[in-house]
Design a protein around this motif. Structure first.
Motif, short mmCIF file in Angstrom:
data_model
loop_
_atom_site.label_atom_id
_atom_site.label_comp_id
_atom_site.label_asym_id
_atom_site.label_seq_id
_atom_site.Cartn_x
_atom_site.Cartn_y
_atom_site.Cartn_z
N LEU A 2 0.84 -1.20 0.00
CA LEU A 2 0.00 0.00 0.00
C LEU A 2 0.88 1.25 0.00
CD1 LEU A 2 -2.80 1.32 0.17
CD2 LEU A 2 -2.62 1.17 2.67
N ILE A 3 0.66 2.10 -1.01
CA ILE A 3 1.40 3.36 -1.14
C ILE A 3 0.48 4.49 -0.70
CG2 ILE A 3 2.72 4.86 -2.69
CD1 ILE A 3 3.83 1.98 -2.46
N GLY A 4 0.95 5.33 0.23
CA GLY A 4 0.16 6.47 0.69
C GLY A 4 0.65 7.76 0.05
N LEU A 5 -0.27 8.53 -0.49
CA LEU A 5 0.05 9.82 -1.09
C LEU A 5 -0.50 10.90 -0.16
CD1 LEU A 5 -1.08 8.96 -4.75
CD2 LEU A 5 1.19 8.64 -3.73
N MET A 6 0.37 11.70 0.40
CA MET A 6 -0.04 12.68 1.42
C MET A 6 0.09 14.10 0.88
SD MET A 6 1.14 12.95 5.42
CE MET A 6 2.85 13.47 5.14
N ALA A 7 -1.01 14.86 0.97
CA ALA A 7 -1.02 16.24 0.47
C ALA A 7 -1.64 17.15 1.52
CB ALA A 7 -1.81 16.33 -0.83
N THR A 8 -1.43 18.46 1.36
CA THR A 8 -1.90 19.44 2.34
C THR A 8 -3.42 19.49 2.40
OG1 THR A 8 0.03 20.73 1.66
CG2 THR A 8 -1.53 21.82 3.11
N ASN A 14 -4.34 16.49 -6.99
CA ASN A 14 -5.29 15.41 -7.27
C ASN A 14 -5.04 14.73 -8.61
OD1 ASN A 14 -7.52 13.91 -6.23
ND2 ASN A 14 -8.83 14.89 -7.74
N HIS A 15 -4.81 15.51 -9.66
CA HIS A 15 -4.57 14.93 -10.98
C HIS A 15 -3.29 14.07 -10.98
CE1 HIS A 15 -4.43 14.46 -15.33
NE2 HIS A 15 -3.18 14.89 -15.30
N TYR A 16 -2.25 14.61 -10.37
CA TYR A 16 -0.97 13.90 -10.29
C TYR A 16 -1.14 12.58 -9.52
CZ TYR A 16 4.02 13.27 -9.02
OH TYR A 16 5.29 12.79 -8.84
N PHE A 17 -1.83 12.63 -8.40
CA PHE A 17 -2.05 11.43 -7.59
C PHE A 17 -2.88 10.40 -8.36
CE2 PHE A 17 -1.57 13.48 -3.08
CZ PHE A 17 -0.20 13.59 -3.31
N THR A 18 -3.85 10.85 -9.12
CA THR A 18 -4.70 9.93 -9.89
C THR A 18 -3.87 9.20 -10.95
OG1 THR A 18 -6.65 11.31 -9.50
CG2 THR A 18 -6.78 9.73 -11.32
N GLU A 19 -2.97 9.92 -11.61
CA GLU A 19 -2.12 9.29 -12.62
C GLU A 19 -1.18 8.26 -11.99
OE1 GLU A 19 -2.46 9.61 -15.95
OE2 GLU A 19 -4.21 10.79 -15.36
N ILE A 20 -0.65 8.58 -10.81
CA ILE A 20 0.20 7.61 -10.10
C ILE A 20 -0.63 6.38 -9.73
CG2 ILE A 20 1.49 7.18 -7.96
CD1 ILE A 20 2.31 10.17 -8.03
#
Length: 356
Positions: A2-8, A14-20
């Motif tokens: 499980l990879i967690g993407l953490m943002a402010t 959001n777009h960048y995280f969706t592509e990842i």
């Protein structure tokens, strides 16, 4: 895994995280995204959204602490609140961050300025405590730049210039240049003290980092680690600012140019000697920075080039933006989306071998 993407915030990146997240399916990895506020230290969970690869959408969910965290949090000019900082520090103890980030600009400068292979590329930088400190440097140099220690995107940067009427203060905001003339030292002192009461500031000599049209410019280079833990250049581009402006940041109205198009307009600036200095910095800076501080995954390096072919390291960002690369070299975005997943896999293998 499980990879967690953490943002402010929930909407940030959001777009960048969706592509990842879409890319993660081919790595047999799951992805969730969350904000630091939603780290639950008691339950050892994060609340946010998980990416449903079959439906191709984010779904609200709570998840166990991810195996690896890609931290893309930004907190503007000041440090994060202590409660948030404590949660992030707790998470660092219970998961593996791809990159552990860099401290403030002053701490980075103090360490790297002493490095024999890099010291010639750093402009003189001083941490200022009082308005008198700034006025003293202005008296000595006639023109200075002051910038916030924890700033990003060109925000909060001011040029102070001595003139016959006193001191002219200039700044650029959203592509518009603003100027204010101070005729008395007491006026200037009051304004500076107000600034210093809000943020920590650094002072540098004003460097002539402009092209022949007097447009400020800098060279942004994006580096990331690959699946073998090697630093790879993902792309580079020139940012030019408004004529007679101060900064070239895109957030303050700058324009992105490919290196080739910039060289065609300004053939005298990027000489063979300049390119050799740039390559020396790229070979040396990432490894030496990581050797002194903690593990890093990506770096945005901003270089200034003056009219004497001197290259200056203006900023080192451990959470760099991708706007300029996305605009100028969109073909590299696939590799950029894969990079956090590849590096997570490298760390998983490496940490397992190390017995962690």
């Amino acid at each position: 895994m499980l990879i967690g993407l953490m943002a402010t915030s929930d909407s940030h990146e959001n777009h960048y995280f969706t592509e990842i997240a879409k890319t993660a399916k081919s790595f047999n990895m799951n992805v969730c995204k969350f904000t630091p506020e939603n780290i639950d230290c008691d339950l050892k969970k994060v609340r946010g959204e998980r990416f449903d690869a079959e439906k191709g959408m984010w779904i609200a969910a709570s998840a166990d602490i991810p195996d690896f965290i890609y931290d893309r949090c930004f907190h503007g000019l000041s440090r994060q609140p202590s409660e948030i900082r404590n949660k992030i520090n707790w998470l660092k103890e219970h998961s593996n961050f791809l990159g552990l980030g860099l401290p403030g600009k002053w701490d980075v400068y103090q360490i790297l300025k002493k490095h024999p292979l890099l010291q010639a590329f750093f402009p003189e930088t001083i941490q200022v405590q009082t308005s008198e400190d700034i006025i003293g440097h202005l008296e000595r140099l006639d023109k200075i730049i002051i910038k916030p220690e924890f700033g990003a995107g060109g925000t909060g940067i001011y040029l102070l210039s001595k003139n016959d009427d006193g001191t002219l203060v200039s700044m650029t905001k959203k592509g518009t240049k603003y100027e204010r003339q101070f005729t008395s030292t007491s006026q200037l002192n009051k304004w500076l003290q107000h600034l210093l009461n809000r943020f920590k500031y650094l002072c540098q000599p004003y460097l002539e980092l402009c092209n022949l049209d007097n447009e400020p410019f800098d060279l942004r280079i994006l580096l990331q680690k690959n699946e073998k833990n090697q630093w790879v250049e993902r792309g580079r581009g020139i940012r030019t600012g408004q004529k007679d402006g101060i900064t070239s940041n895109l957030a303050t109205g700058g324009e992105a140019l490919t290196l080739d198009s910039f060289i065609k307009r300004n053939p005298e600036i990027i000489s063979v000697a300049v390119e050799q200095k740039i390559q020396h910095i790229l070979r040396t800076l990432p490894a030496e920075t990581e050797g002194v501080f903690e593990r890093l995954f990506e770096l945005g390096i901003d270089l200034g080039i003056d009219n004497k072919a001197q290259v200056w390291i203006m900023d080192i960002n451990s959470k760099p933006g991708r706007k300029i690369i996305q605009a100028l070299q969109p073909e590299t975005m696939n590799a950029i989306h894969r990079a956090p997943l590849q590096y997570s896999q490298y760390l998983a293998d490496h940490l397992q071998k190390a017995g962690e």
